[in-house]
Design a protein around this motif. Structure first.
Motif, short mmCIF file in Angstrom:
data_model
loop_
_atom_site.label_atom_id
_atom_site.label_comp_id
_atom_site.label_asym_id
_atom_site.label_seq_id
_atom_site.Cartn_x
_atom_site.Cartn_y
_atom_site.Cartn_z
N UNK A 161 0.83 -1.21 0.00
CA UNK A 161 0.00 0.00 0.00
C UNK A 161 0.86 1.25 0.00
N UNK A 162 0.32 2.33 -0.54
CA UNK A 162 0.99 3.62 -0.45
C UNK A 162 0.88 4.16 0.96
N UNK A 163 1.62 5.25 1.22
CA UNK A 163 1.55 5.89 2.54
C UNK A 163 0.11 6.30 2.86
N UNK A 164 -0.55 6.92 1.87
CA UNK A 164 -1.94 7.34 2.10
C UNK A 164 -2.82 6.14 2.44
N UNK A 165 -2.67 5.07 1.69
CA UNK A 165 -3.51 3.89 1.91
C UNK A 165 -3.21 3.25 3.26
N UNK A 166 -1.95 3.25 3.68
CA UNK A 166 -1.60 2.73 5.00
C UNK A 166 -2.28 3.53 6.10
N UNK A 167 -2.24 4.85 5.96
CA UNK A 167 -2.82 5.70 7.00
C UNK A 167 -4.35 5.61 7.02
N UNK A 168 -4.92 5.37 5.86
CA UNK A 168 -6.38 5.34 5.76
C UNK A 168 -6.98 3.96 6.00
N UNK A 169 -6.15 2.92 6.04
CA UNK A 169 -6.67 1.55 6.04
C UNK A 169 -7.59 1.25 7.23
N UNK A 170 -7.19 1.69 8.42
CA UNK A 170 -8.00 1.43 9.60
C UNK A 170 -9.35 2.13 9.55
N UNK A 171 -9.36 3.33 8.98
CA UNK A 171 -10.61 4.09 8.88
C UNK A 171 -11.55 3.45 7.87
N UNK A 172 -11.00 2.90 6.79
CA UNK A 172 -11.84 2.23 5.79
C UNK A 172 -12.52 1.00 6.38
N UNK A 173 -11.77 0.27 7.22
CA UNK A 173 -12.35 -0.91 7.86
C UNK A 173 -13.50 -0.53 8.79
N UNK A 174 -13.42 0.66 9.35
CA UNK A 174 -14.49 1.14 10.24
C UNK A 174 -15.60 1.85 9.47
N UNK A 175 -15.46 1.84 8.12
CA UNK A 175 -16.46 2.42 7.23
C UNK A 175 -16.69 3.92 7.49
N UNK A 176 -15.60 4.64 7.76
CA UNK A 176 -15.66 6.10 7.88
C UNK A 176 -15.86 6.68 6.48
N UNK A 177 -16.70 7.71 6.31
CA UNK A 177 -16.91 8.31 4.99
C UNK A 177 -15.61 8.78 4.35
N UNK A 178 -15.53 8.65 3.03
CA UNK A 178 -14.30 8.95 2.29
C UNK A 178 -13.82 10.37 2.54
N UNK A 179 -14.74 11.34 2.58
CA UNK A 179 -14.35 12.73 2.79
C UNK A 179 -13.72 12.93 4.17
N UNK A 180 -14.26 12.25 5.18
CA UNK A 180 -13.72 12.36 6.53
C UNK A 180 -12.34 11.70 6.61
N UNK A 181 -12.19 10.57 5.89
CA UNK A 181 -10.88 9.90 5.86
C UNK A 181 -9.83 10.83 5.28
#
Length: 358
Positions: free
Chosen positions: A91-111
């Motif tokens: 994963x890229x740096x952005x994807x690494x930082x966002x991965x936990x939030x995606x699993x929690x189904x946080x809205x894309x804009x908030x991520x």
């Protein structure tokens, strides 16, 4: 934000292996607690119990009003930064930082908002955000691991020796960044290290552990000025405190030809342990009364200061080594030297129990 509370936490692997023994701690909002101690003292096991990576044999873990003792790690609302960084290599740096939030189904804009804010705090520019971990330096990977924890906005942060894989200069810089970073977060932080410099510079309070027990829980300065026992005195401080076993005569301890008054009200034991830090031993001044004579047998150059090892010989040719941190401007050689022992800087410990004598 929520308080972290540990009550009588105990972990037993078998009847002979007890890495955590009845530990009780509280970490409030805006507090930075460091678990400090040598390898095998139980600090990482304690952190893993808080994180839910291991289950305690007995005891409770509370976050706010919730008993999380038996909850899964993902249900505890914590973020953990590992010694190994634990980044996803594909994963890229952005994807690494966002991965936990995606699993929690946080809205894309908030991520995106949280990742951008964390990257700004950590000085991760746009070019770095599109790279993968293998293309980053050790310091940059550490920032990404911190960023992944920050974007979670958890109730509690846990950090397990996050600087141990960095070289000395980078460790110093990242340590300063961590201090500033978590001063802004306000959530309780539990940090594990064996490095006393990290503990002293980062923490609002320090728990010194040894053999699964908390030896002392206090602000860093009190740990340094009033160590609770001989272990804490010897472990905290660099160079290490002089811990000298002295014979007693009357109400005095004997160091070489010097008779040092013992604390008032103390029943005189046959022997006692005197502690004094090398940085508190000095060359005599006019007002000094406790002066010991010795011969220098080792000089260690530490840059601005020299660490002198001085052999002090007593009445019966018994020798004791006293170390003193003195100016590097003098060529000490192997000369005899007089050293002053400031009485206000002396610590006294019981020879048998190791406890501090009040």
């Amino acid at each position: 934000m929520a308080k972290l509370e540990i009550k009588n936490l105990n972990k037993t692997y078998n009847s002979k292996t007890i890495p955590v023994k009845n530990i009780s701690l509280e970490v409030n909002d805006d507090e930075f607690l460091t678990l400090l101690g040598p390898s095998g003292c139980g600090k990482s096991t304690t952190l893993r119990l808080i994180a839910g990576l291991e289950q305690p044999t007995r005891g409770q873990i509370l976050i706010g009003d919730r008993d999380v003792t038996h909850l899964k790690p993902g249900d505890r609302d914590i973020s953990m930064v590992f010694q190994s960084y634990a980044l996803y290599p594909h994963m890229t740096v952005y994807e690494n930082m966002a991965s936990g939030l995606k699993l929690r189904k946080i809205p894309t804009q908030e991520i995106r908002k949280r990742v951008e804010e964390a990257s700004r705090l950590l000085d991760l520019n746009l070019d770095l955000m599109n790279r993968k971990p293998g293309q980053l330096s050790g310091g940059q990977r550490q920032r990404v691991a911190l960023g992944r924890a920050l974007v979670r906005q958890p109730e509690v942060f846990l950090l397990d020796e996050p600087l141990s894989n960095l070289d000395a200069l980078l460790r110093e810089r990242v340590r300063a960044e961590i201090k500033q970073l978590f001063e802004q977060q306000k959530a309780p932080v539990v940090y594990v290290t064996h490095d006393q410099v990290e503990a002293m510079t980062l923490s609002s309070k320090v728990a010194v552990l040894y053999e699964g027990n908390v030896q002392q829980l206090d602000p860093p300065q009190r740990i340094y000025t009033h160590p609770a026992n001989q272990f804490v005195a010897g472990f905290v401080g660099s160079p290490q405190m002089n811990l000298l076993t002295l014979n007693c005569q009357g109400n005095h301890g004997i160091l070489g030809d010097l008779h040092i008054p013992l604390p008032e009200g103390l029943s005189t034991p046959p022997q006692i342990v005197m502690g004094i830090r090398p940085e508190h031993v000095r060359l005599p001044q006019e007002t000094d009364r406790l002066i010991v004579h010795g011969r220098i047998f080792l000089v260690e150059n530490l840059g601005m200061q020299n660490l002198l090892s001085v052999r002090v010989t007593g009445e019966h040719d018994e020798s004791t080594t006293v170390r003193a941190l003195l100016s590097a401007d003098v060529d000490w050689g192997g000369d005899e030297v007089k050293l002053a022992i400031p009485p206000e800087s002396i610590h006294w410990f019981d020879l048998k129990t190791g406890d501090r004598l009040r």
